[in-house]
Motif scaffolding. Structure first.
Motif, short mmCIF file in Angstrom:
data_model
loop_
_atom_site.label_atom_id
_atom_site.label_comp_id
_atom_site.label_asym_id
_atom_site.label_seq_id
_atom_site.Cartn_x
_atom_site.Cartn_y
_atom_site.Cartn_z
N TYR A 101 0.83 -1.21 0.00
CA TYR A 101 0.00 0.00 0.00
C TYR A 101 0.86 1.25 0.00
N ASN A 122 2.03 4.54 -2.54
CA ASN A 122 1.74 5.32 -3.74
C ASN A 122 2.83 6.36 -3.96
N TYR A 129 3.64 10.17 -5.93
CA TYR A 129 3.05 11.37 -6.50
C TYR A 129 4.15 12.27 -7.04
N TYR A 177 6.80 12.44 -4.03
CA TYR A 177 6.44 12.01 -2.69
C TYR A 177 5.95 10.56 -2.70
N GLN A 191 3.75 7.78 -0.32
CA GLN A 191 2.64 7.88 0.64
C GLN A 191 2.16 6.47 0.95
N SER A 205 -0.83 4.03 2.42
CA SER A 205 -2.26 4.02 2.67
C SER A 205 -2.65 2.78 3.45
N TYR A 206 -1.69 2.18 4.12
CA TYR A 206 -1.94 0.95 4.87
C TYR A 206 -2.77 1.22 6.12
N ASP A 207 -2.53 2.39 6.73
CA ASP A 207 -3.24 2.68 7.97
C ASP A 207 -3.35 4.19 8.14
N THR A 208 -4.35 4.59 8.90
CA THR A 208 -4.43 5.99 9.29
C THR A 208 -3.65 6.19 10.57
N PRO A 209 -3.00 7.34 10.78
CA PRO A 209 -2.98 8.45 9.82
C PRO A 209 -2.18 8.11 8.58
N ILE A 210 -2.73 8.44 7.43
CA ILE A 210 -2.00 8.33 6.18
C ILE A 210 -0.76 9.21 6.29
N PHE A 262 3.02 10.69 4.42
CA PHE A 262 3.83 10.94 3.22
C PHE A 262 5.30 10.96 3.59
N GLN A 306 9.02 12.80 2.98
CA GLN A 306 9.34 14.23 3.05
C GLN A 306 9.55 14.86 1.68
N GLY A 357 6.36 19.84 2.84
CA GLY A 357 5.80 18.66 2.21
C GLY A 357 4.31 18.52 2.46
N LEU A 358 3.78 17.38 2.02
CA LEU A 358 2.36 17.11 2.13
C LEU A 358 2.04 16.49 3.49
N TRP A 384 -1.30 14.76 5.50
CA TRP A 384 -2.68 14.30 5.57
C TRP A 384 -3.34 14.91 6.79
N TYR A 441 -8.67 11.65 11.79
CA TYR A 441 -7.95 12.91 11.93
C TYR A 441 -6.47 12.69 12.23
N VAL A 467 -10.84 4.97 2.34
CA VAL A 467 -9.96 5.84 3.13
C VAL A 467 -8.56 5.24 3.14
N LYS A 468 -8.49 3.94 3.36
CA LYS A 468 -7.21 3.23 3.35
C LYS A 468 -7.11 2.36 2.10
N TYR A 469 -5.93 1.80 1.91
CA TYR A 469 -5.68 0.86 0.81
C TYR A 469 -6.00 1.47 -0.55
N ASP A 470 -5.75 2.72 -0.70
CA ASP A 470 -6.14 3.44 -1.91
C ASP A 470 -5.13 4.54 -2.18
N SER A 471 -5.34 5.29 -3.24
CA SER A 471 -4.48 6.43 -3.57
C SER A 471 -5.38 7.60 -3.90
#
Lengths: 107, 122
Positions: free
Chosen positions: A32, A34, A36, A87, A89, A91-96, A98, A100, B44-45, B47, B60, B104-108
């Motif tokens: 998971y 990604n 960008y 970047y 990133q 997406s395996y878990d929240t908080p998502i 990135f 640096q 940087g970015l 979330w 959050y 929300v997860k496992y995605d882009s």
């Protein structure tokens, strides 16, 4: 939180070069991951999703690999429009989270 | 064409409140989770927050938990971010983003808005 560490932070290369950017996760994120691309003043654009899947419309010179904790983005044959910041990133878990960012500059 | 259009950014004093909106078009908004991502000037970015497709689940970043509230109105295809107790470190461009496949997860993040600038300063 899952920490994402990219290397290098910046990179100078020439048109036509092959470049590789690495991203390491602080724990396993399976696939998971990604990638960008962001140009100044613009929103990010997804290049690769789920570690190795090329987003529709993205040139095939971009490729991704890896699983678990270690991942790479490779650009084969740099074009002038590829000079940007990249970047990773997770997406395996929240908080998502990135990485640096890696700034790719023209040599 | 799939589009996201953010609005509501402004110059606001520390401790103040602001509500951002993200108007979606070109896709079935109610089928997708949505996310806010921010970028401080020259940084940087980061979330910020995400919400499930029905609005029943919210997530959050620790940096905004208890101060920001994400919500959505599926009848208006609009995403919101209510920001209270704003701090200087909240200064950033705020982007809304749509996932590739809906989660929300496992995605882009397939689609991003153009961003809206929030400046917190006295």
């Amino acid at each position: 939180d899952i920490q994402m560490t990219q290397s290098p932070s910046s990179l100078s290369a020439s048109v036509g070069d092959r470049v590789t950017i690495t991203c390491r996760a602080g724990q396993t994120i399976t696939s998971y991951l990604n990638w960008y691309q962001q140009k100044p003043g613009k929103a990010p654009k997804v290049l690769i999703y789920a570690a190795s899947n090329l987003q529709s419309g993205v040139p095939s010179r971009f490729s991704g690999s890896g699983s678990g904790t270690d991942f790479t983005l490779t650009i084969s044959g740099l074009q002038p429009e590829d000079f940007a910041t990249y970047y990773c990133q997770q997406s395996y878990d929240t908080p998502i989270t990135f990485g640096q960012g890696t700034r790719l500059e023209i040599k | 064409e799939v589009q996201l259009l953010e609005s509501g950014g402004d110059l606001i004093q520390p401790g103040g409140s602001l509500r951002l909106s993200c108007a979606a078009s070109g896709f079935t908004f109610s089928s997708y989770a949505m996310t806010w991502v921010r970028q401080a000037p020259g940084k940087g970015l980061e979330w910020v927050s995400a919400i499930g497709s029905s609005g029943g689940s919210t997530y959050y970043a620790d940096s905004v938990k208890g101060r920001f509230t994400i919500s959505r109105d599926n009848s208006k295809s609009t995403l919101y971010l209510q920001m209270n107790s704003l701090r200087a470190e909240d200064t950033a461009v705020y982007y809304c983003a749509k996932p590739n496949f809906g989660g929300v997860k496992y995605d882009s993040f397939e689609i991003w808005g153009q961003g809206t600038m929030v400046t917190v300063s006295s």
